[in-house]
Design an enzyme around this catalytic site. Structure first.
Site, PDB file in Angstrom:
ATOM      1  N   GLU A  69       0.822  -1.214   0.000  1.00  0.00           N
ATOM      2  CA  GLU A  69       0.000   0.000   0.000  1.00  0.00           C
ATOM      3  C   GLU A  69       0.853   1.260   0.000  1.00  0.00           C
ATOM      4  OE1 GLU A  69      -2.702   0.594   3.338  1.00  0.00           O
ATOM      5  OE2 GLU A  69      -3.570   2.324   2.347  1.00  0.00           O
ATOM      6  N   ASP A  92      -3.975  -2.063   8.149  1.00  0.00           N
ATOM      7  CA  ASP A  92      -5.320  -1.876   7.608  1.00  0.00           C
ATOM      8  C   ASP A  92      -6.168  -1.343   8.759  1.00  0.00           C
ATOM      9  OD1 ASP A  92      -7.191  -2.023   5.440  1.00  0.00           O
ATOM     10  OD2 ASP A  92      -8.223  -3.505   6.668  1.00  0.00           O
TER      11      ASP A  92
HETATM   12  C1  IPD Z   1      -8.881   1.286   4.649  1.00  0.00           C
HETATM   13  C2  IPD Z   1      -9.699   0.445   5.590  1.00  0.00           C
HETATM   14  C3  IPD Z   1     -11.116   0.965   5.656  1.00  0.00           C
HETATM   15  C4  IPD Z   1     -11.750   1.031   4.295  1.00  0.00           C
HETATM   16  C5  IPD Z   1     -10.919   1.827   3.312  1.00  0.00           C
HETATM   17  C6  IPD Z   1      -9.500   1.264   3.280  1.00  0.00           C
HETATM   18  P1  IPD Z   1      -6.264   1.518   5.188  1.00  0.00           P
HETATM   19  O1  IPD Z   1      -7.571   0.777   4.559  1.00  0.00           O
HETATM   20  O2  IPD Z   1      -9.708  -0.898   5.176  1.00  0.00           O
HETATM   21  O3  IPD Z   1     -11.887   0.107   6.435  1.00  0.00           O
HETATM   22  O4  IPD Z   1     -13.012   1.607   4.387  1.00  0.00           O
HETATM   23  O5  IPD Z   1     -11.501   1.741   2.030  1.00  0.00           O
HETATM   24  O6  IPD Z   1      -8.727   2.030   2.380  1.00  0.00           O
HETATM   25  O7  IPD Z   1      -6.091   2.799   4.412  1.00  0.00           O
HETATM   26  O8  IPD Z   1      -6.550   1.777   6.624  1.00  0.00           O
HETATM   27  O9  IPD Z   1      -5.159   0.554   4.934  1.00  0.00           O
END
Ligand code: IPD
Length: 286
Positions: A69, A92
């Site tokens: 990511e 996450d």
């Molecule tokens: C997020 C989380 C969140 C979801 C977002 C994601 P991140 O990931 O999984 O629950 O609603 O779409 O991008 O940015 O915390 O790794």
């Protein structure tokens, strides 16, 4: 057929080590930077944990590739090839991490020939290790996982997320999807703030379904195989085959529940993870 158990065990051991870094930073003040929107956050710990994981894996498996990511956020091109590839979300639930809301996970999936071989989701604060290997079942802290098998949508707890998108179309689609499900009615709609842990609830049977539009491959690649190996169903929100790059997913206890959710919800436009400027009007990561 190749056996990737050594990689799985290595992934589990480094996820546990990396979780110590997440936990030691959890109560501390964090410097927060914004990414694609005011609700898409990154901290120094996200970046540090991703570097720790990638450098440990690269040392042991120098030929393997990565989709991470924070590497993608830093400009790395996102491409899933046939090579053995580790798909990593170092934290996450970064918004949860920033606010000390206690659901944050390290998510690691491993693909070969673009097919997921195993997935690991380590929910750090809960100390829950979810994992599954293709054909080998799904486990939580070593105990087998089974989806609920629920067939009747009106008896379901459904998990979803309001993600980082804040434009009118996305917001009205997300809220009307929740409204339509509540009117069916379902027993309840929940959100934990981490797609990976949300989806693992379907594997435990604690929730009967999960759907999400707008998340990325690193959020759900690992939990998708965990749900499948627990006996659940994973598909696109339009009812077609699951595609981790499509940024749309339904995970459910049964095909009947997955199909019913696909009939009820709508998707808002968002570019695929592996494609930019697809013409939908929203932006992608490449
Ligand atoms: C997020 C989380 C969140 C979801 C977002 C994601 P991140 O990931 O999984 O629950 O609603 O779409 O991008 O940015 O915390 O790794």
């Amino acid at each position: 057929m190749a056996d990737w158990t050594d990689c799985l065990n290595f992934g589990i051991s480094i996820a546990k080590q990396a979780s110590e870094v997440v936990l030691s930073a959890f109560q501390q003040h964090k410097e927060v930077k914004l990414k694609s929107s005011p609700a898409d956050l990154v901290t120094e710990t996200d970046q540090r944990v991703e570097k720790i994981l990638i450098s440990a894996i690269r040392n042991r498996y120098p030929q393997h590739r990565f989709i991470g990511e924070e590497s993608v956020a830093a400009g790395e091109h996102l491409e899933l090839t046939d090579s053995p590839t580790w798909i990593i979300d170092p934290i996450d639930g970064t918004v949860n991490f920033v606010h000390r809301f206690p659901f944050v996970a390290i998510s690691i999936a491993f693909t070969v020939n673009r097919q997921t071989q195993f997935g690991i989701v380590y929910s750090c604060v809960e100390d829950k290790l979810f994992y599954a290997q293709r054909g080998g079942g799904a486990f939580l802290n070593g105990e087998p996982l089974h989806a609920s098998g629920q067939q009747d949508i009106s008896r379901c707890v459904v998990v979803t997320e309001i993600g980082a998108e804040r434009d009118d179309v996305a917001l009205s689609t997300m809220t009307s999807n929740i409204r339509r499900l509540l009117q069916l009615p379902v027993h309840g709609v929940r959100a934990l703030g981490t797609a990976a842990v949300d989806m693992c609830q379907v594997a435990t049977g604690g929730a009967d379904a999960y759907y999400h539009i707008g998340m990325h491959c690193w959020d759900i690649a690992a939990s998708a195989i965990i749900v499948q190996e627990a006996g659940g169903v994973v598909m696109d929100t339009d009812g077609s085959e699951f595609d981790m790059m499509s940024r749309r997913v339904i995970a459910a206890s049964s095909a009947a529940v997955a199909d019913r959710i696909a009939q009820v919800i709508q998707a808002f436009p968002c570019c695929r993870d592996d494609e930019d400027n697809c013409g939908c009007g929203a932006t992608g990561v490449n």
